[in-house]
Design an enzyme around this catalytic site. Structure first.
Site, PDB file in Angstrom:
ATOM      1  N   LYS A 141       0.813  -1.222   0.000  1.00  0.00           N
ATOM      2  CA  LYS A 141       0.000   0.000   0.000  1.00  0.00           C
ATOM      3  C   LYS A 141       0.849   1.276   0.000  1.00  0.00           C
ATOM      4  O   LYS A 141       0.493   2.259  -0.649  1.00  0.00           O
ATOM      5  CB  LYS A 141      -0.981  -0.017   1.171  1.00  0.00           C
ATOM      6  CG  LYS A 141      -2.143  -0.975   0.907  1.00  0.00           C
ATOM      7  CD  LYS A 141      -3.208  -0.942   1.970  1.00  0.00           C
ATOM      8  CE  LYS A 141      -4.261  -1.996   1.667  1.00  0.00           C
ATOM      9  NZ  LYS A 141      -5.297  -2.098   2.678  1.00  0.00           N
ATOM     10  N   ASP A 146     -10.926   1.882   1.782  1.00  0.00           N
ATOM     11  CA  ASP A 146     -11.112   1.079   3.001  1.00  0.00           C
ATOM     12  C   ASP A 146     -12.003   1.780   4.030  1.00  0.00           C
ATOM     13  O   ASP A 146     -12.896   1.159   4.622  1.00  0.00           O
ATOM     14  CB  ASP A 146      -9.751   0.773   3.657  1.00  0.00           C
ATOM     15  CG  ASP A 146      -9.038  -0.394   2.993  1.00  0.00           C
ATOM     16  OD1 ASP A 146      -9.693  -1.175   2.277  1.00  0.00           O
ATOM     17  OD2 ASP A 146      -7.815  -0.527   3.197  1.00  0.00           O
TER      18      ASP A 146
END
Ligand SMILES: NC(=O)c1ccc[n+]([C@@H]2O[C@H](COP(=O)([O-])OP(=O)(O)OC[C@H]3O[C@@H](n4cnc5c(N)ncnc54)[C@H](OP(=O)(O)O)[C@@H]3O)[C@@H](O)[C@H]2O)c1
Length: 280
Positions: free
Chosen positions: A66, A102
């Site tokens: 990420k 998210d």
């Protein structure tokens, strides 16, 4: 040619994302190909470049890439900048645009699917990795009262707190201080402890029957934390399967301009029971 999408991570073999995006595509009448790309950190940039050369339109990013994904984006959404982590890449004329779905995925699952009111809650966030970075801003935006971040490596908790820039509402504490922090209205397990053999040592004083306990993992990886929360008497105990489906729906919207109906996909995955592997 059918548009190509993929999840890139290490490992990704058990990911549910291909199944989720195929179901969304079918529902919306959008033909697509969604692949899994398993690549270790040293091969990440080359794998993304190859995917781009071959005409790939979008990528989901998972462990451990990420932060690396953020570094290779030409542009970032406001929420990706705020999170400091990217889980979705959208192909643009000038290169990849990075976003993070998210947080909105978690809050959507809790407030829309489970009809929970997050406002004014005192929230404990365990972990300060990619998932914690992704969900923290969205929890603050959902109106929680305060966010207490505790991480095994305290420097990462401090870094997340600094990034959030709300010293009045965001606090960090050491793991050893957990017994002194009192009762929380919500505890979010954003660690990956459940994937390994290490047990997290959590005092029962953190929760009451009214505490909402949420594990961002699902399947086997969520069992230890959720069993602990149930054993303490928490009445509402949720895993991360709903978040997984909702963050995928948000990525789908970014890529295709339509938000699919997540309920049938969630119900189908839930029906498969706890044997799911937490892979995102
Ligand atoms: N449902 C969803 O859509 C979704 C989305 C994203 C992630 N997730 C899940 O969230 C979890 C975390 O993912 P991530 O991307 O944040 O991973 P990550 O960036 O590798 O971070 C892992 C975090 O877990 C902590 N940790 C690991 N083992 C631990 C242990 N034994 N005791 C205490 N803390 C421990 C790490 O602490 P240190 O900093 O000390 O190493 C770090 O804070 C994963 O299980 C993943 O499946 C779910």
């Amino acid at each position: 040619m059918t548009a190509r999408y993929a999840l890139i991570g290490h490992p990704v073999a058990h990911s549910l994302s291909p199944r989720i995006h195929a179901a969304f595509g079918e529902q919306c009448g959008i033909p697509l190909r969604y692949e899994l790309i398993d690549v270790p950190p040293e091969g990440f940039a080359a794998a993304v470049a190859a995917f781009e050369r071959e005409g790939g339109e979008g990528l989901n990013i998972t462990l451990p890439h990420k932060a690396a994904a953020r570094a290779l984006c030409a542009t970032l959404s406001a929420r990706a900048r705020r999170c400091g982590a990217v889980n979705t890449l959208i192909r643009g004329a000038g290169g990849w645009h990075g976003d993070n779905t998210d947080g909105t995925g978690l809050v959507h699952d809790l407030t829309e699917r489970h009809r929970l009111d997050l406002r004014a809650r005192k929230v404990l966030l365990l972990g300060a990795g990619g998932a914690a970075h992704g969900v923290a801003p969205a929890l603050l935006d959902a109106g929680i009262d305060s966010l207490w971040i505790v991480n095994r490596t305290p420097e990462r908790a401090d870094a997340l707190s600094d990034r959030l820039g709300e010293p009045g509402r965001v606090h960090t504490r050491y793991w050893k201080d957990l017994p002194e922090l009192g009762v929380f209205d919500m505890v979010v397990n954003a660690t990956s402890a459940g994937r390994g053999s290490d047990r997290m040592d959590l005092p029962s004083s953190l929760v009451s029957a009214r505490t909402l306990a949420v594990d961002l993992s699902y399947g086997e990886a969520a069992i230890a934390f959720l069993s602990w929360a149930r054993a303490q008497g928490c009445e509402t105990v949720l895993d991360g399967l709903g978040m997984l489906v909702e963050q995928a729906a948000e990525a789908f919207r970014l890529w295709h301009g339509q938000r699919p109906d997540t309920d049938p996909v969630y119900a189908e995955l839930r029906a498969r029971g706890p044997a799911l592997h937490s892979a995102e």
